[in-house]
Design an enzyme around this catalytic site. Sequence first.
Site, PDB file in Angstrom:
ATOM      1  N   CYS A  95     121.043  51.704  75.848  1.00  0.00           N
ATOM      2  CA  CYS A  95     122.128  52.608  76.207  1.00  0.00           C
ATOM      3  C   CYS A  95     123.325  51.721  76.543  1.00  0.00           C
ATOM      4  CB  CYS A  95     121.728  53.513  77.368  1.00  0.00           C
ATOM      5  SG  CYS A  95     121.376  52.631  78.904  1.00  0.00           S
ATOM      6  N   ALA A  96     124.249  52.205  77.327  1.00  0.00           N
ATOM      7  CA  ALA A  96     125.426  51.407  77.660  1.00  0.00           C
ATOM      8  C   ALA A  96     125.076  50.252  78.594  1.00  0.00           C
ATOM      9  CB  ALA A  96     126.511  52.288  78.274  1.00  0.00           C
TER      10      ALA A  96
END
Length: 148
Positions: A95-96
């Site tokens: 994810c980020a």
Amino acid sequence: MEFLQQNWHWATLAAVTGGWLLIDTVRAKADKTLLSAVEATMLINREDAVVIDVREQAEFAQGHIPNARHIPFSELESRKNELEKLRGLPLILCCASGARSGNAIATLKKAGFEKLFNLRGGIFEWEKAGQPLSRGSKNKDKEKGKKK
């Protein structure tokens, strides 16, 4: 000794900060599911690991790991059957920053998946390590390929 007595608050701050760093380092080494960008690349190349990007569509379009499959975390529960054919392969979730992918790992563990890894620091650390990113959505990439 006199220096420490006069600057006890700085010495205490240094000791506490050092302790946190030490604990964080030990914890990271103990968690075998966390992979650095280099470790993830090796797993992809050596064991055909599949990257699952759990960010939302707009984030994915801004840049993602080449060949990553996109399944937003909000859709993971309803789309985990898409991963059944990959059950025997290592899955690297990203994810980020690594937080959502950690939650995604928990979801997939409950579904019986075993070879699960989390990209430490997410796409942010991947890019910081100089690893490549693809831009745009997969559908746009496919359309570009058809036009060529």
